[in-house]
Design a protein around this motif. Sequence first.
Motif, PDB file in Angstrom:
ATOM      1  N   GLU A  41      15.507 -55.244  53.988  1.00  0.00           N
ATOM      2  CA  GLU A  41      16.651 -54.730  54.721  1.00  0.00           C
ATOM      3  C   GLU A  41      16.416 -53.301  55.202  1.00  0.00           C
ATOM      4  OE1 GLU A  41      20.749 -55.242  56.091  1.00  0.00           O
ATOM      5  OE2 GLU A  41      19.194 -56.622  55.391  1.00  0.00           O
ATOM      6  N   HIS A  42      15.902 -52.446  54.335  1.00  0.00           N
ATOM      7  CA  HIS A  42      15.655 -51.051  54.692  1.00  0.00           C
ATOM      8  C   HIS A  42      14.262 -50.850  55.283  1.00  0.00           C
ATOM      9  CE1 HIS A  42      19.381 -49.901  52.736  1.00  0.00           C
ATOM     10  NE2 HIS A  42      19.006 -50.556  51.648  1.00  0.00           N
ATOM     11  N   GLU A  43      13.321 -51.690  54.883  1.00  0.00           N
ATOM     12  CA  GLU A  43      11.944 -51.565  55.365  1.00  0.00           C
ATOM     13  C   GLU A  43      11.787 -52.049  56.797  1.00  0.00           C
ATOM     14  OE1 GLU A  43      12.940 -52.852  52.608  1.00  0.00           O
ATOM     15  OE2 GLU A  43      11.946 -51.837  50.940  1.00  0.00           O
ATOM     16  N   GLY A  44      12.662 -52.972  57.228  1.00  0.00           N
ATOM     17  CA  GLY A  44      12.527 -53.537  58.557  1.00  0.00           C
ATOM     18  C   GLY A  44      11.517 -54.667  58.588  1.00  0.00           C
ATOM     19  N   GLY A 110      15.314 -50.200  60.504  1.00  0.00           N
ATOM     20  CA  GLY A 110      15.719 -51.107  59.438  1.00  0.00           C
ATOM     21  C   GLY A 110      15.966 -52.486  60.014  1.00  0.00           C
ATOM     22  N   ALA A 299      12.240 -43.402  59.485  1.00  0.00           N
ATOM     23  CA  ALA A 299      12.095 -44.564  58.605  1.00  0.00           C
ATOM     24  C   ALA A 299      11.859 -44.133  57.162  1.00  0.00           C
ATOM     25  CB  ALA A 299      10.945 -45.444  59.094  1.00  0.00           C
ATOM     26  N   ARG A 302      15.184 -43.032  55.740  1.00  0.00           N
ATOM     27  CA  ARG A 302      16.025 -44.187  55.418  1.00  0.00           C
ATOM     28  C   ARG A 302      15.590 -44.824  54.099  1.00  0.00           C
ATOM     29  NH1 ARG A 302      14.738 -46.985  59.536  1.00  0.00           N
ATOM     30  NH2 ARG A 302      13.279 -48.366  58.471  1.00  0.00           N
ATOM     31  N   LEU A 303      14.285 -44.968  53.899  1.00  0.00           N
ATOM     32  CA  LEU A 303      13.776 -45.569  52.668  1.00  0.00           C
ATOM     33  C   LEU A 303      14.048 -44.670  51.461  1.00  0.00           C
ATOM     34  CD1 LEU A 303      10.347 -47.013  53.880  1.00  0.00           C
ATOM     35  CD2 LEU A 303      12.392 -48.298  53.237  1.00  0.00           C
ATOM     36  N   ALA A 306      17.631 -44.996  50.483  1.00  0.00           N
ATOM     37  CA  ALA A 306      17.912 -46.294  49.865  1.00  0.00           C
ATOM     38  C   ALA A 306      17.449 -46.340  48.414  1.00  0.00           C
ATOM     39  CB  ALA A 306      17.235 -47.407  50.666  1.00  0.00           C
TER      40      ALA A 306
END
Length: 344
Positions: A41-44, A110, A299, A302-303, A306
């Motif tokens: 979900e967060h990694e894309g 994501g 990115a 974001r990770l 999370a």
Amino acid sequence: MNPQERPSWRQQSPEVQQQVRQDSEHFRKCLDYLREHSAGEHEGFYGPDSMTWVIYREPVILLGGLRAILLQIAHPAVAIGVAQNSNFRGDLLGRARRTYTAMYQLVFGGLPEAMGAAKRVHSLHSRVNGALPAGAGPQGEGRYRANDPLLQRWVLATLIDGAMEVFETFVRPLSTEEKRRFYEESRLAAAQFGLLPEQMPPTLEAFYAWYHEQLAGDALRVGDTARELAGLLFNSPFTRGQLDELLTAGLLPQRWREAYGLAWGLGQQRAWRLLKGTMRRAINLTPPTLRCVTAWHQAQMRLAQARGARPTVMARVLNTLDSYVDVPFSIRPVAAKTPAADRD
């Protein structure tokens, strides 16, 4: 034809409407594949351990853009599709920025953001179709569409090969295993284009066998439309000058360098070797955290959030800047969050 003048859905022929419906149904299967094989979900789609992130975090990859476009429009149907449907002539910079933003959303976004970008690209391509001049279409067909698997596979192939070519030219050599990993990950890129894995060559070796066959074959040729588009590319306010032509000529295979009439005498070859060596040294002397594109930093932020960790200073600075100005090579500002450790 100007994009604004293209027929609406209701004005399209029943045959075209049926083809669009079939393409949409096929794309839903591609979306299912993307959801099933994404990193998280967060990694894309790819995630931080992927070769795709390693390669596309380098801003120098964008230098292969003109090379990729020239190879793409060497396919007559692609050239005509671009000429008839794109605002290539009136908004070259805007088109490039939108293209690169979508690319970085697909690579570094994501999962919700990347899926949204894939859907938008497919929807845009669904409206790109039209008639071909006599003899221009594959197997004598009289129409083209952007979601045609034959055209999608060719466009994607130029991007796969181009990314590895530019990375090896300016950053470092890739091992065979790294290339195989990158090609395996390209199955996700193919699904974003609307191609299921079985519609791509199964291995890196099979891909290059097919790709080089295409480059050497008769299906590709530089016609009047391709030459006109190439002239626009090299004479815009943003790409005018010998540097862009030299970069593109140095990265293109010889046949296509000659087909587009790009100069490649002894002077150009010496300049290319000097430019390539200078850029490679400069890139390798710059720490990755300073040279990576903004989208990669976003990115990483974001990770980190999370996982309840603090993002790096560079990620926070670039992300904050992107909230106020349009920072190049970014996706969308990540909403700042206070790590749990700081709230206690």
